[in-house]
Design a protein around this motif. Structure first.
Motif, PDB file in Angstrom:
ATOM      1  N   PHE A 354       0.823  -1.206   0.000  1.00 28.51           N
ATOM      2  CA  PHE A 354       0.000   0.000   0.000  1.00 28.51           C
ATOM      3  C   PHE A 354       0.858   1.257   0.000  1.00 28.51           C
ATOM      4  O   PHE A 354       0.573   2.222  -0.714  1.00 28.51           O
ATOM      5  CB  PHE A 354      -0.937   0.008   1.213  1.00 28.51           C
ATOM      6  CG  PHE A 354      -2.230  -0.732   0.998  1.00 28.51           C
ATOM      7  CD1 PHE A 354      -2.284  -1.862   0.193  1.00 28.51           C
ATOM      8  CD2 PHE A 354      -3.398  -0.311   1.597  1.00 28.51           C
ATOM      9  CE1 PHE A 354      -3.464  -2.543  -0.014  1.00 28.51           C
ATOM     10  CE2 PHE A 354      -4.595  -0.982   1.409  1.00 28.51           C
ATOM     11  CZ  PHE A 354      -4.633  -2.110   0.603  1.00 28.51           C
ATOM     12  N   ASN A 355       1.906   1.243   0.801  1.00 32.46           N
ATOM     13  CA  ASN A 355       2.743   2.443   0.894  1.00 32.46           C
ATOM     14  C   ASN A 355       3.492   2.735  -0.404  1.00 32.46           C
ATOM     15  O   ASN A 355       3.860   3.888  -0.660  1.00 32.46           O
ATOM     16  CB  ASN A 355       3.725   2.320   2.062  1.00 32.46           C
ATOM     17  CG  ASN A 355       3.099   2.761   3.382  1.00 32.46           C
ATOM     18  OD1 ASN A 355       2.896   3.940   3.617  1.00 32.46           O
ATOM     19  ND2 ASN A 355       2.767   1.796   4.222  1.00 32.46           N
ATOM     20  N   LYS A 356       3.701   1.713  -1.241  1.00 29.47           N
ATOM     21  CA  LYS A 356       4.306   1.967  -2.545  1.00 29.47           C
ATOM     22  C   LYS A 356       3.438   2.929  -3.367  1.00 29.47           C
ATOM     23  O   LYS A 356       3.951   3.706  -4.180  1.00 29.47           O
ATOM     24  CB  LYS A 356       4.498   0.658  -3.320  1.00 29.47           C
ATOM     25  CG  LYS A 356       5.582  -0.262  -2.775  1.00 29.47           C
ATOM     26  CD  LYS A 356       6.959   0.377  -2.810  1.00 29.47           C
ATOM     27  CE  LYS A 356       7.480   0.580  -4.228  1.00 29.47           C
ATOM     28  NZ  LYS A 356       8.867   1.105  -4.229  1.00 29.47           N
ATOM     29  N   ALA A 357       2.119   2.881  -3.141  1.00 24.07           N
ATOM     30  CA  ALA A 357       1.203   3.734  -3.898  1.00 24.07           C
ATOM     31  C   ALA A 357       1.473   5.217  -3.663  1.00 24.07           C
ATOM     32  O   ALA A 357       1.158   6.063  -4.518  1.00 24.07           O
ATOM     33  CB  ALA A 357      -0.240   3.406  -3.532  1.00 24.07           C
ATOM     34  N   LEU A 358       2.081   5.542  -2.525  1.00 21.33           N
ATOM     35  CA  LEU A 358       2.390   6.947  -2.224  1.00 21.33           C
ATOM     36  C   LEU A 358       3.561   7.456  -3.057  1.00 21.33           C
ATOM     37  O   LEU A 358       3.790   8.666  -3.148  1.00 21.33           O
ATOM     38  CB  LEU A 358       2.689   7.107  -0.733  1.00 21.33           C
ATOM     39  CG  LEU A 358       1.575   6.701   0.237  1.00 21.33           C
ATOM     40  CD1 LEU A 358       2.008   6.938   1.675  1.00 21.33           C
ATOM     41  CD2 LEU A 358       0.287   7.461  -0.069  1.00 21.33           C
ATOM     42  N   GLU A 359       4.323   6.542  -3.674  1.00 21.04           N
ATOM     43  CA  GLU A 359       5.473   6.927  -4.503  1.00 21.04           C
ATOM     44  C   GLU A 359       5.094   7.026  -5.982  1.00 21.04           C
ATOM     45  O   GLU A 359       5.938   7.321  -6.819  1.00 21.04           O
ATOM     46  CB  GLU A 359       6.593   5.885  -4.351  1.00 21.04           C
ATOM     47  CG  GLU A 359       7.047   5.650  -2.912  1.00 21.04           C
ATOM     48  CD  GLU A 359       7.976   4.447  -2.787  1.00 21.04           C
ATOM     49  OE1 GLU A 359       8.483   3.984  -3.839  1.00 21.04           O
ATOM     50  OE2 GLU A 359       8.188   3.968  -1.658  1.00 21.04           O
ATOM     51  N   ALA A 360       3.827   6.791  -6.310  1.00 21.04           N
ATOM     52  CA  ALA A 360       3.396   6.652  -7.699  1.00 21.04           C
ATOM     53  C   ALA A 360       3.178   7.989  -8.389  1.00 21.04           C
ATOM     54  O   ALA A 360       3.109   9.048  -7.751  1.00 21.04           O
ATOM     55  CB  ALA A 360       2.105   5.833  -7.753  1.00 21.04           C
ATOM     56  N   ASP A 361       3.047   7.923  -9.722  1.00 19.49           N
ATOM     57  CA  ASP A 361       2.586   9.085 -10.475  1.00 19.49           C
ATOM     58  C   ASP A 361       1.172   9.425 -10.017  1.00 19.49           C
ATOM     59  O   ASP A 361       0.388   8.524  -9.669  1.00 19.49           O
ATOM     60  CB  ASP A 361       2.573   8.772 -11.974  1.00 19.49           C
ATOM     61  CG  ASP A 361       3.960   8.468 -12.529  1.00 19.49           C
ATOM     62  OD1 ASP A 361       4.948   9.019 -11.980  1.00 19.49           O
ATOM     63  OD2 ASP A 361       4.057   7.677 -13.486  1.00 19.49           O
ATOM     64  N   PRO A 362       0.794  10.696 -10.022  1.00 22.33           N
ATOM     65  CA  PRO A 362      -0.529  11.076  -9.501  1.00 22.33           C
ATOM     66  C   PRO A 362      -1.696  10.330 -10.131  1.00 22.33           C
ATOM     67  O   PRO A 362      -2.687  10.023  -9.463  1.00 22.33           O
ATOM     68  CB  PRO A 362      -0.594  12.580  -9.804  1.00 22.33           C
ATOM     69  CG  PRO A 362       0.827  13.022  -9.792  1.00 22.33           C
ATOM     70  CD  PRO A 362       1.603  11.876 -10.386  1.00 22.33           C
ATOM     71  N   ASP A 363      -1.603  10.004 -11.431  1.00 24.38           N
ATOM     72  CA  ASP A 363      -2.717   9.332 -12.118  1.00 24.38           C
ATOM     73  C   ASP A 363      -2.532   7.823 -12.208  1.00 24.38           C
ATOM     74  O   ASP A 363      -3.329   7.132 -12.840  1.00 24.38           O
ATOM     75  CB  ASP A 363      -2.904   9.911 -13.523  1.00 24.38           C
ATOM     76  CG  ASP A 363      -1.822   9.422 -14.488  1.00 24.38           C
ATOM     77  OD1 ASP A 363      -0.673   9.242 -14.026  1.00 24.38           O
ATOM     78  OD2 ASP A 363      -2.126   9.204 -15.672  1.00 24.38           O
ATOM     79  N   GLY A 364      -1.473   7.293 -11.601  1.00 23.39           N
ATOM     80  CA  GLY A 364      -1.204   5.861 -11.693  1.00 23.39           C
ATOM     81  C   GLY A 364      -0.425   5.466 -12.929  1.00 23.39           C
ATOM     82  O   GLY A 364      -0.393   4.283 -13.298  1.00 23.39           O
ATOM     83  N   GLY A 365       0.189   6.427 -13.596  1.00 22.78           N
ATOM     84  CA  GLY A 365       1.108   6.119 -14.699  1.00 22.78           C
ATOM     85  C   GLY A 365       0.451   5.588 -15.962  1.00 22.78           C
ATOM     86  O   GLY A 365       1.088   4.890 -16.750  1.00 22.78           O
TER      87      GLY A 365
END
Length: 545
Positions: A354-365
């Protein structure tokens, strides 16, 4: 303020307590609380509905058995912890899954097996009533079940004396009084927000619709009387004692509050009954309950209209799919870890992913997923196929993968919520979220805040559940200040010292979710094609689910 052991013992002996019992779809739970609204003891009973003759149902005897088992376990915990046998309780309330159809004759005998909310056989009735009333009538509502039985010319219909919900049945069984709380009633038949009762115009329309049948009843004759939170709705009878506590240690005469539906008790348990507030329950499915300042301007099939336990209008957006696909992917990553020789703690695995999601592109790439294990009414699909989609240009990494799945979990809900916020301009000051997805701090809240563009809070009390909320409603009936509204009672007395962890929407997350949801809506055609062309293999036979 927590009471000490001696204070709790005195409360139990003197009946300075309240009991809530909720019959959910998989578990019956009893919660006994003190005057500080702290849980003294709990009890439970696991059960499952079953498919009989084409209808999802529960057996009447198991309803009683489960009720007794949950109470007995709670009673035993009190005896074990405090050395006291419960003889009296200050107030009691019963709640249960909403909607459905329990039909009785003059002798009080059930005419057909209990038809639960899960049944989807009333499509024609729901459509015709929605067109007639110009008010959304889902097929799980009691009136849709009744009208479908009429359309089917079922033999039992002329014999009807009373129809009610599961909570209404339990209340009637233990008090002898026919009653229903307004929140549960709003899942039976439309409510007039001004009169706090059934919509008389629509009642008349229904009676005229079936007049040619010449039934010996009118609709109001067979519906339970509506009660508002705080009202006295009956007392525990000798018969009721024998059902609830067969040992009969419990004494009759205990006041019982109006029975409620699980949506209403969820609102109470999350302090979400004040206008411009809402709560979102996240699990296998996801639903949002938003308390409105006024009725919506028109009918939306994506939105159900119900009420709070004190009669305020509530817009309910319900999506069938939420966390199942996330859980499936986490399971796959667990398999990989174990294949590599690493045994991973479940909570740690969810936390890391879940915490990996905080490192993502704003739109999910540029990635896209649909966690549709079943059909999704909001997006027009009768069946589902879990899908993950990307293009060669997508930024395919673990962070974007996880953000996309979390965004997708709120995708269908977002479409329904946009009707409220963008088309109806519904104002929402805050949302209280609860469910397993929020066990990992921050991440789920932040993703939901992005989807809703509203501050999202998580409170410890949200995990107490509907039985605790029902006990609160039972306690409210005994409130000395009879002029105090339910929302003020909750704010000032119950939740006064409860602090929630609130997260405001991040502007970049909000923009990213808006990009994602447009991709999600355009991609629905991909999901439809998968439903049409991707078959499910079962027992070496190819079938379409």
């Amino acid at each position: 303020m927590k009471a000490n052991i001696e204070d709790i013992k005195k409360a139990i002996i003197n009946g300075d307590t309240s009991l809530g019992i909720e019959l959910g779809s998989t578990r019956i739970k009893a919660v006994l609380i003190d005057r500080h609204f702290e849980t003294i003891a709990t009890g439970g009973y696991d059960w499952e509905n079953r498919l009989e003759n084409g209808f999802w149902t529960y057996d009447l005897e198991e309803i009683k058995t489960g009720l007794q088992a949950a109470y007995r376990e709670m009673k035993s915990e009190v005896e074990r912890k405090f050395g006291i046998t419960i003889q009296t309780i200050g107030s009691i309330g019963f709640s249960a899954m909403m909607h459905g159809y329990m039909a009785f004759d003059k002798a009080g005998e059930l005419l057909v097996p209990f038809r639960t909310w899960r049944n989807t056989n009333a499509g024609r009735a729901a459509k015709e009533l929605t067109d007639l009333f110009q008010y959304n009538i889902p097929e799980r509502w009691s009136i849709a079940h009744l009208y479908q039985a009429i359309l089917n010319e079922e033999e039992h219909v002329p014999q009807l004396e009373y129809i009610t919900t599961l909570s209404g049945y339990i209340h009637w069984l233990l008090t002898g009084n026919k009653a229903i709380g307004i929140g549960d009633a709003s899942g039976m038949f439309p409510i007039n927000d001004s009169t706090k009762n059934y919509n008389e115009v629509m009642v008349k329309q229904f009676d005229e619709l079936v007049a040619a049948k010449n039934y010996p009843w009118k609709l109001r004759d067979i519906l339970p009387p509506v009660y508002i939170s705080g009202e006295y709705a009956g007392k525990l009878t000798d018969v009721g004692v024998g059902i609830l506590d067969p040992s009969q240690d419990l004494q009759p005469g205990i006041p019982i509050c109006p029975p409620e539906g699980d949506a209403g008790t969820g609102m109470v348990a999350t302090n979400s009954v004040r206008k411009r507030t809402g709560n979102v329950s996240v699990g296998t499915s996801v639903f949002a309950m938003i308390v409105l300042e006024k009725e919506l301007s028109k009918v939306y099939p994506e939105i159900d209209m119900v009420t709070t336990p004190n009669g305020s209008p509530v817009a309910m957006v319900h999506a069938n799919n939420c966390s199942s696909d996330i859980n499936a992917w986490i399971g796959l990553f667990r398999e990989f870890s174990e294949a590599m020789g690493y045994k991973v703690d479940t909570n740690q695995l969810f936390s890391v992913m879940f915490n990996k999601a905080l490192e993502a592109d704003p739109d999910g790439g540029g990635l896209l997923s649909y966690g549709y294990f079943s059909g999704e009414f909001i997006t027009g699909l009768e069946h589902g196929r879990p899908l993950f989609v990307r293009s060669p240009e997508s930024n395919f990494n673990l962070a974007n993968f996880m953000r996309t799945h979390l965004f997708s979990a709120f995708g269908a809900l977002k479409i329904g919520m946009d009707i409220l916020t963008k088309q109806e301009n519904v104002a929402i000051d805050s949302i209280l979220a609860h469910g397993g997805l929020f066990k990992t701090p921050v991440v789920g809240q932040r993703m939901m805040a992005a989807a809703m563009n509203t501050p999202v809070s998580v409170m410890a009390t949200a995990g107490e559940g509907g039985a605790w909320g029902m006990a609160i409603l039972a306690s409210y009936m005994l409130n000395e200040n009879k002029n105090e509204s339910l929302e003020d009672f909750l704010d000032r007395t119950v939740f006064n010292d409860v602090v929630g962890d609130e997260i405001d929407p991040d502007s970049e997350d909000v923009k990213g979710f808006e990009v994602f949801i447009e991709r999600y809506k355009k991609g629905i055609e991909i999901e439809k094609a998968a439903v049409d062309h991707l078959l499910i293999i079962k027992d070496e036979k190819t079938v379409v689910s």
